[in-house]
Design a protein around this motif. Structure first.
Motif, PDB file in Angstrom:
ATOM      1  N   ALA A  17      -3.014   8.861   4.117  1.00 18.62           N
ATOM      2  CA  ALA A  17      -2.466   7.812   4.977  1.00 18.62           C
ATOM      3  C   ALA A  17      -3.579   7.011   5.639  1.00 18.62           C
ATOM      4  N   MET A  18      -4.629   7.683   6.116  1.00 22.76           N
ATOM      5  CA  MET A  18      -5.741   6.985   6.757  1.00 22.76           C
ATOM      6  C   MET A  18      -6.528   6.150   5.751  1.00 22.76           C
ATOM      7  N   ALA A  19      -6.655   6.655   4.511  1.00 22.63           N
ATOM      8  CA  ALA A  19      -7.333   5.872   3.471  1.00 22.63           C
ATOM      9  C   ALA A  19      -6.560   4.588   3.185  1.00 22.63           C
ATOM     10  N   ALA A  20      -5.233   4.706   3.153  1.00 21.34           N
ATOM     11  CA  ALA A  20      -4.401   3.520   2.930  1.00 21.34           C
ATOM     12  C   ALA A  20      -4.536   2.537   4.086  1.00 21.34           C
ATOM     13  N   LEU A  21      -4.553   3.029   5.325  1.00 23.31           N
ATOM     14  CA  LEU A  21      -4.713   2.153   6.483  1.00 23.31           C
ATOM     15  C   LEU A  21      -6.076   1.467   6.486  1.00 23.31           C
ATOM     16  N   ASN A  22      -7.108   2.164   6.058  1.00 23.30           N
ATOM     17  CA  ASN A  22      -8.429   1.528   5.952  1.00 23.30           C
ATOM     18  C   ASN A  22      -8.399   0.382   4.949  1.00 23.30           C
ATOM     19  N   ASP A  23      -7.679   0.569   3.840  1.00 21.57           N
ATOM     20  CA  ASP A  23      -7.543  -0.507   2.860  1.00 21.57           C
ATOM     21  C   ASP A  23      -6.703  -1.650   3.413  1.00 21.57           C
ATOM     22  N   VAL A  24      -5.716  -1.321   4.243  1.00 19.28           N
ATOM     23  CA  VAL A  24      -4.934  -2.358   4.930  1.00 19.28           C
ATOM     24  C   VAL A  24      -5.853  -3.211   5.795  1.00 19.28           C
ATOM     25  N   ARG A  25      -6.724  -2.557   6.561  1.00 17.87           N
ATOM     26  CA  ARG A  25      -7.667  -3.286   7.418  1.00 17.87           C
ATOM     27  C   ARG A  25      -8.563  -4.210   6.586  1.00 17.87           C
ATOM     28  N   GLN A  26      -9.065  -3.694   5.468  1.00 24.23           N
ATOM     29  CA  GLN A  26      -9.922  -4.495   4.591  1.00 24.23           C
ATOM     30  C   GLN A  26      -9.169  -5.719   4.076  1.00 24.23           C
ATOM     31  N   TYR A  27      -7.933  -5.511   3.670  1.00 24.96           N
ATOM     32  CA  TYR A  27      -7.139  -6.605   3.106  1.00 24.96           C
ATOM     33  C   TYR A  27      -6.830  -7.682   4.137  1.00 24.96           C
ATOM     34  N   LEU A  28      -6.424  -7.256   5.340  1.00 22.95           N
ATOM     35  CA  LEU A  28      -6.005  -8.224   6.356  1.00 22.95           C
ATOM     36  C   LEU A  28      -7.178  -8.855   7.104  1.00 22.95           C
ATOM     37  N   CYS A  29      -8.270  -8.129   7.242  1.00 22.89           N
ATOM     38  CA  CYS A  29      -9.398  -8.627   8.037  1.00 22.89           C
ATOM     39  C   CYS A  29     -10.490  -9.291   7.204  1.00 22.89           C
ATOM     40  N   VAL A  30     -10.621  -8.884   5.952  1.00 15.76           N
ATOM     41  CA  VAL A  30     -11.736  -9.363   5.130  1.00 15.76           C
ATOM     42  C   VAL A  30     -11.274 -10.194   3.937  1.00 15.76           C
ATOM     43  N   GLU A  31     -10.224  -9.751   3.275  1.00 18.88           N
ATOM     44  CA  GLU A  31      -9.820 -10.377   2.021  1.00 18.88           C
ATOM     45  C   GLU A  31      -8.851 -11.546   2.183  1.00 18.88           C
ATOM     46  N   ALA A  75       0.601  -6.946   5.138  1.00 21.74           N
ATOM     47  CA  ALA A  75       0.412  -5.712   4.382  1.00 21.74           C
ATOM     48  C   ALA A  75       1.662  -4.859   4.560  1.00 21.74           C
ATOM     49  N   VAL A  76       2.105  -4.240   3.476  1.00 20.48           N
ATOM     50  CA  VAL A  76       3.283  -3.361   3.526  1.00 20.48           C
ATOM     51  C   VAL A  76       2.810  -1.927   3.344  1.00 20.48           C
ATOM     52  N   PHE A  77       2.946  -1.132   4.390  1.00 17.81           N
ATOM     53  CA  PHE A  77       2.508   0.274   4.388  1.00 17.81           C
ATOM     54  C   PHE A  77       3.703   1.129   3.998  1.00 17.81           C
ATOM     55  N   ASP A  78       3.760   1.498   2.721  1.00 16.24           N
ATOM     56  CA  ASP A  78       4.924   2.166   2.144  1.00 16.24           C
ATOM     57  C   ASP A  78       4.727   3.681   2.163  1.00 16.24           C
ATOM     58  N   ALA A  79       5.413   4.350   3.094  1.00 14.77           N
ATOM     59  CA  ALA A  79       5.350   5.808   3.226  1.00 14.77           C
ATOM     60  C   ALA A  79       6.591   6.262   3.989  1.00 14.77           C
ATOM     61  N   THR A  80       6.753   7.565   4.141  1.00 15.67           N
ATOM     62  CA  THR A  80       7.927   8.065   4.870  1.00 15.67           C
ATOM     63  C   THR A  80       7.819   7.772   6.363  1.00 15.67           C
ATOM     64  N   PHE A  97       0.861  -1.186   0.000  1.00 13.01           N
ATOM     65  CA  PHE A  97       0.000   0.000   0.000  1.00 13.01           C
ATOM     66  C   PHE A  97       0.896   1.234   0.000  1.00 13.01           C
ATOM     67  N   ASN A  98       1.049   1.851  -1.174  1.00 15.29           N
ATOM     68  CA  ASN A  98       1.932   2.991  -1.340  1.00 15.29           C
ATOM     69  C   ASN A  98       1.136   4.285  -1.145  1.00 15.29           C
ATOM     70  N   VAL A  99       1.430   5.014  -0.069  1.00 11.11           N
ATOM     71  CA  VAL A  99       0.666   6.212   0.261  1.00 11.11           C
ATOM     72  C   VAL A  99       0.866   7.301  -0.797  1.00 11.11           C
ATOM     73  N   GLY A 100       2.023   7.328  -1.438  1.00 10.27           N
ATOM     74  CA  GLY A 100       2.251   8.286  -2.502  1.00 10.27           C
ATOM     75  C   GLY A 100       1.260   8.116  -3.642  1.00 10.27           C
TER      76      GLY A 100
END
Length: 415
Positions: free
Chosen positions: A112-126, A131-136, A78-81
């Motif tokens: 960043a929060m939108a990316a984290l929400n997608d992280v939650r969806q991926y790890l909890c539902v899909e 998950a790799v949270f790629d940001a500074t 999940f690339n925040v950029g």
């Protein structure tokens, strides 16, 4: 306290049923195998990159994602950029990243929060496991928000910080990677470099590196100057251990890897699979060894159909699957990551597994990768992938490739 019926369920012997595809015994009932998803982690893991721009965070994120998927751990980056680009559409200048740009800070926080929400969806539902949270993630405040998010959702957190003080390496990364970014598609080289250097300075004033004392309770690896030194802290569990081992073996030295199959054999000409004439009859344990596909289909129609249904996970009787082979080849991948220029001569199945790793192919694609005889494939790692060149050796050979079948067994959907 359990009632009698519950007690019977818990204490009654469990029936074992053989999985015809993988040739292993699993809990089942009345001949039916219990369905369960294989999980290599006891809870989902969130990998979080840390570091200034142009420090190789996305390079690390993509390589880690490719490696973990290859060994069978469902992983997504999940690339925040990218979230920021989708939000803004048009990038103007480094001014957006100034620490006193309130509007810019607000948008970056939302992304960043939108990316984290997608992280939650991926790890909890899909069904994802990593998950790799790629940001500074350069401030302690931002990292604390991520840790709290992970705790609320039952995720383990592992930070990967890349620190580089070598100006030549940073400059090289800017030229090789950042100039190709969508942010600079309409800029000339000099303008893009100047803007990106100013963008880095916007982060430097607020950058808080991971600290051995302040962050002693966090799990992390700190990679310094592209692998010259490492600092590893508080590693928890199997996945984090594998991540550390992998990251300590990769390098960015320019090199090429050549993959080539053995020379054409008599069995290749006859269209027979496997085989090893040096083995005795008792040593040839594979039931389908040295048979042609047509012979397997005639004598073992169910096995032939099962293989077409899921070629990656299918095991020949007393044989192994591509999935098994990937596990055996993991140490080879580690060795190849350490090497500079190297030539690997191998069989078709091995070459497919290695090729799938370097080209980021899925388990579904792997068994059907084309690896012709008397042809070398030159793989040259580039910024976020691998360049492939095919070198024909000038000697004719039979074609041993079998295309993906159009139908599976019992009317199943083709793969």
């Amino acid at each position: 306290m359990l009632d009698n019926e519950e007690l019977m369920v818990e204490t009654s012997p469990r029936e074992l049923t053989q999985n015809p595809l993988r040739k292993i015994w699993l809990p089942g009932k009345n001949g039916h195998i219990a369905q369960r998803r294989v999980c290599m982690t006891n809870c989902p893991t969130l990998i979080v990159t840390v570091g200034l721009p142009a420090r190789g965070k996305t390079y690390i994120s993509k390589k880690l994602t490719r490696y973990l998927n290859w060994i069978g751990v469902p992983t997504k980056e999940f690339n925040v950029g990218q979230y920021r680009r989708e939000c803004l559409k048009i990038y103007k200048s480094f001014e957006f990243f100034r620490p006193d740009n309130e509007e810019g800070l607000k948008i970056r926080r939302q992304c960043a929060m939108a990316a984290l929400n997608d992280v939650r969806q991926y790890l909890c539902v899909e069904g994802g496991q990593v998950a790799v949270f790629d940001a500074t993630n350069t401030t302690r405040e931002r990292r604390e928000i991520i840790v709290k998010f992970a705790e609320q959702n039952g995720f383990k957190v592992f930070f990967v910080e890349s620190v580089c003080e070598d100006p030549d390496v940073v400059a090289q990364n800017i030229v090789q990677v950042k100039l190709g970014s969508p942010d600079y598609i309409h800029c000339n080289t000099e303008e893009a470099i100047e803007d990106f250097v100013k963008r880095i300075k916007c982060y430097e004033s607020s950058y808080q590196p991971l600290d051995e004392v302040l962050d002693r309770d966090l799990s992390y690896i700190k990679i310094m100057d592209v692998g010259r030194r490492y600092l590893v802290n508080h590693v928890l569990g199997h996945i984090q251990s594998k991540i550390v081992y992998y990251l300590m073996n990769i390098h960015i030295t320019p090199r090429s890897i050549y993959l080539c199959r053995h020379g054409e054999s008599d069995l290749n000409i006859k269209g027979r699979i496997g085989g090893d004439s040096g083995l005795s009859a008792r040593g040839k344990e594979g039931v389908c060894e040295e048979m042609m596909y047509e012979e397997i289909q005639e004598h073992y129609p169910q096995e032939f159909a099962l293989r077409d249904q899921d070629k990656y996970r299918y095991r020949y009787p007393r044989g192994e699957s591509y999935e098994d082979l990937v596990q055996r080849l993991e140490p080879v991948i580690m060795e190849l990551e350490r090497q500079k220029n190297v030539l690997v001569i191998c069989h078709q199945a091995v070459m497919r597994c290695l090729l799938a790793y370097f080209l980021d192919k899925t388990a579904d694609e792997l068994p059907y990768l084309k690896c012709p005889l008397h042809t070398a494939l030159k793989l040259t790692p580039v910024a976020y992938g691998c360049k492939v060149e095919s070198v024909y050796l000038g000697v004719d050979a039979v074609n041993t490739h079998r295309d993906r079948p159009e139908v599976g067994i019992q009317g199943s959907t083709p793969k």
